[in-house]
Write a protein that holds these residues in place. Structure first.
Motif, PDB file in Angstrom:
ATOM      1  N   GLU A 229       0.826  -1.201   0.000  1.00  0.00           N
ATOM      2  CA  GLU A 229       0.000   0.000   0.000  1.00  0.00           C
ATOM      3  C   GLU A 229       0.864   1.256   0.000  1.00  0.00           C
ATOM      4  N   LEU A 230       1.969   1.224   0.780  1.00  0.00           N
ATOM      5  CA  LEU A 230       2.867   2.376   0.822  1.00  0.00           C
ATOM      6  C   LEU A 230       3.518   2.614  -0.539  1.00  0.00           C
ATOM      7  N   TRP A 231       3.892   1.517  -1.217  1.00  0.00           N
ATOM      8  CA  TRP A 231       4.489   1.647  -2.545  1.00  0.00           C
ATOM      9  C   TRP A 231       3.496   2.259  -3.526  1.00  0.00           C
ATOM     10  N   LYS A 232       2.249   1.876  -3.437  1.00  0.00           N
ATOM     11  CA  LYS A 232       1.220   2.453  -4.306  1.00  0.00           C
ATOM     12  C   LYS A 232       1.095   3.960  -4.060  1.00  0.00           C
ATOM     13  N   TRP A 233       1.156   4.354  -2.783  1.00  0.00           N
ATOM     14  CA  TRP A 233       1.057   5.785  -2.484  1.00  0.00           C
ATOM     15  C   TRP A 233       2.272   6.543  -3.008  1.00  0.00           C
ATOM     16  N   TRP A 234       3.468   5.920  -2.943  1.00  0.00           N
ATOM     17  CA  TRP A 234       4.658   6.554  -3.495  1.00  0.00           C
ATOM     18  C   TRP A 234       4.515   6.756  -4.999  1.00  0.00           C
ATOM     19  N   VAL A 235       4.062   5.766  -5.711  1.00  0.00           N
ATOM     20  CA  VAL A 235       3.869   5.880  -7.162  1.00  0.00           C
ATOM     21  C   VAL A 235       2.848   6.962  -7.474  1.00  0.00           C
ATOM     22  N   PHE A 236       1.769   6.972  -6.694  1.00  0.00           N
ATOM     23  CA  PHE A 236       0.736   7.977  -6.908  1.00  0.00           C
ATOM     24  C   PHE A 236       1.285   9.382  -6.659  1.00  0.00           C
ATOM     25  N   GLY A 237       2.068   9.538  -5.557  1.00  0.00           N
ATOM     26  CA  GLY A 237       2.642  10.852  -5.270  1.00  0.00           C
ATOM     27  C   GLY A 237       3.639  11.295  -6.334  1.00  0.00           C
ATOM     28  N   PHE A 238       4.448  10.329  -6.855  1.00  0.00           N
ATOM     29  CA  PHE A 238       5.407  10.675  -7.910  1.00  0.00           C
ATOM     30  C   PHE A 238       4.682  11.145  -9.163  1.00  0.00           C
ATOM     31  N   ALA A 239       3.607  10.456  -9.526  1.00  0.00           N
ATOM     32  CA  ALA A 239       2.847  10.862 -10.711  1.00  0.00           C
ATOM     33  C   ALA A 239       2.244  12.250 -10.524  1.00  0.00           C
ATOM     34  N   ILE A 240       1.709  12.515  -9.335  1.00  0.00           N
ATOM     35  CA  ILE A 240       1.141  13.837  -9.070  1.00  0.00           C
ATOM     36  C   ILE A 240       2.233  14.899  -9.145  1.00  0.00           C
ATOM     37  N   GLY A 241       3.450  14.592  -8.626  1.00  0.00           N
ATOM     38  CA  GLY A 241       4.543  15.564  -8.675  1.00  0.00           C
ATOM     39  C   GLY A 241       4.972  15.887 -10.089  1.00  0.00           C
ATOM     40  N   VAL A 242       5.069  14.849 -10.940  1.00  0.00           N
ATOM     41  CA  VAL A 242       5.438  15.088 -12.347  1.00  0.00           C
ATOM     42  C   VAL A 242       4.401  15.945 -13.038  1.00  0.00           C
ATOM     43  N   LEU A 243       3.136  15.642 -12.822  1.00  0.00           N
ATOM     44  CA  LEU A 243       2.079  16.445 -13.430  1.00  0.00           C
ATOM     45  C   LEU A 243       2.123  17.876 -12.922  1.00  0.00           C
ATOM     46  N   GLY A 244       2.434  18.066 -11.624  1.00  0.00           N
ATOM     47  CA  GLY A 244       2.534  19.414 -11.086  1.00  0.00           C
ATOM     48  C   GLY A 244       3.674  20.201 -11.711  1.00  0.00           C
ATOM     49  N   LEU A 245       4.843  19.547 -11.909  1.00  0.00           N
ATOM     50  CA  LEU A 245       5.968  20.229 -12.547  1.00  0.00           C
ATOM     51  C   LEU A 245       5.644  20.626 -13.985  1.00  0.00           C
ATOM     52  N   LEU A 246       5.020  19.721 -14.709  1.00  0.00           N
ATOM     53  CA  LEU A 246       4.636  20.045 -16.087  1.00  0.00           C
ATOM     54  C   LEU A 246       3.670  21.219 -16.127  1.00  0.00           C
ATOM     55  N   LEU A 247       2.723  21.225 -15.189  1.00  0.00           N
ATOM     56  CA  LEU A 247       1.753  22.318 -15.150  1.00  0.00           C
ATOM     57  C   LEU A 247       2.443  23.643 -14.816  1.00  0.00           C
ATOM     58  N   CYS A 248       3.369  23.634 -13.846  1.00  0.00           N
ATOM     59  CA  CYS A 248       4.090  24.859 -13.497  1.00  0.00           C
ATOM     60  C   CYS A 248       4.934  25.360 -14.666  1.00  0.00           C
TER      61      CYS A 248
END
Length: 305
Positions: A229-248
């Motif tokens: 479950e923790l690994w899934k949250w890490w993957v989810f957070g990484f994807a959100i971070g990449v999308l945030g950088l692209l948006l910025c």
């Protein structure tokens, strides 16, 4: 009697229609036996033959259940016993109260076994089968007065135990299967099986075969699940971070572009305020062109040599 039978049937259906509830209540199970008895008695012909097994016709909500009835002479049952529906009853079984004939009702709950019966910490691996002995309504072999309540007989075994054989069952290889005896008072008794994969019982009732449930999973798999479950949250957070950088990055790019456009627009307005120049084509480009105006020479004085 008919009205009471209808009320009992309605109450049984209401109690057993509740999802997730096992009908282990003693009164409910007795009502189930009474219901099977009524349908079995109604399935008998006008003059039933002694020693012939008759199958009962049940409602659609009991499709997987099989119920049958046989009428036996008391003297024949004492001297020869009975062997029907997987139940071997040895001779010398004494029944009380005293009836000239007795009705034996057999039942097999099939796929509904675990719905009506359960054993804590055990799992049913065979259908719940059972039999009950009743005194016949008259001694002539006819059904007689249907308003007369049936009498459940008490059986006393003098010639040996009753053997129960289960249909379509093979003993698990681990050999941990046990016989479960569901008594009429609601208690459950666990006994060992025989070498022939049969159960030995001493009285009427319902019976099945159970195996122990597996022990609870230790904490290690639970911790592994937490890591997953923790690994899934890490993957989810990484994807959100990449999308945030692209948006910025996109927002910064748009801001710079807007400022550049405004700067060019301002320069164009400043150019429009000055005197316009002529234009000419140079190759494929259009360039500004100033008028060729020369200052006329002026003689500083009129003196000539």
């Amino acid at each position: 009697m008919l009205m009471g039978f209808i009320l009992s049937f309605v109450m049984l259906c209401c109690l057993c229609s509740l999802k997730g509830i096992h009908c282990m209540d003693n009164s409910t199970l007795r009502s189930l036996d009474d219901l099977f008895l009524e349908y079995a008695e109604n399935s008998l012909p006008t003059r039933p033959r002694t020693g012939v097994l008759y199958n009962a016709s049940l409602p659609q909500n009991f499709t997987d259940v099989k119920v049958s009835i046989i009428r036996l002479r008391r003297d024949s049952f004492w001297s020869k016993g009975a062997n029907y529906s997987g139940f071997y009853m040895p001779p010398k079984i004494f029944s009380m109260p005293n009836f000239t004939r007795l009705d034996m009702v057999y039942s097999n709950l099939g796929n509904l076994s675990s719905y009506y019966y359960n054993v804590p910490n055990y799992t049913l691996v065979a259908p719940v089968v059972g039999f009950n002995a009743y005194g016949s309504r008259n001694s002539t072999g006819q059904i007689g007065n249907l308003t007369t309540p049936m009498t459940r007989l008490n059986l006393t075994l003098f010639g040996g135990p009753i053997l129960v054989q289960f249909p379509d069952f093979s003993l698990p290889q681990n050999g941990k299967a046990k016989c479960a005896v569901f008594h009429l008072n609601g208690t459950v008794e666990m006994t060992n099986m025989t070498l022939q994969n049969m159960c030995i019982v001493q009285d009427q009732g319902h019976f099945s075969i159970v195996v122990p449930q597996p022990p609870p999973v230790p904490w290690a798999p639970k911790k592994k699940k937490e890591r997953e479950e923790l690994w899934k949250w890490w993957v989810f957070g990484f994807a959100i971070g990449v999308l945030g950088l692209l948006l910025c990055g996109f927002i910064i790019f748009m801001i710079v572009r807007v400022f550049r456009m405004r700067k060019i627009e301002k320069m164009e307005k400043e150019a429009e305020k000055n005197e316009p120049l002529d234009a000419t084509n140079v190759g494929q480009s259009r360039m500004p062109l100033a008028s060729a105006v020369r200052t006329q020479p002026i003689i500083e004085n009129d003196y000539h040599p």
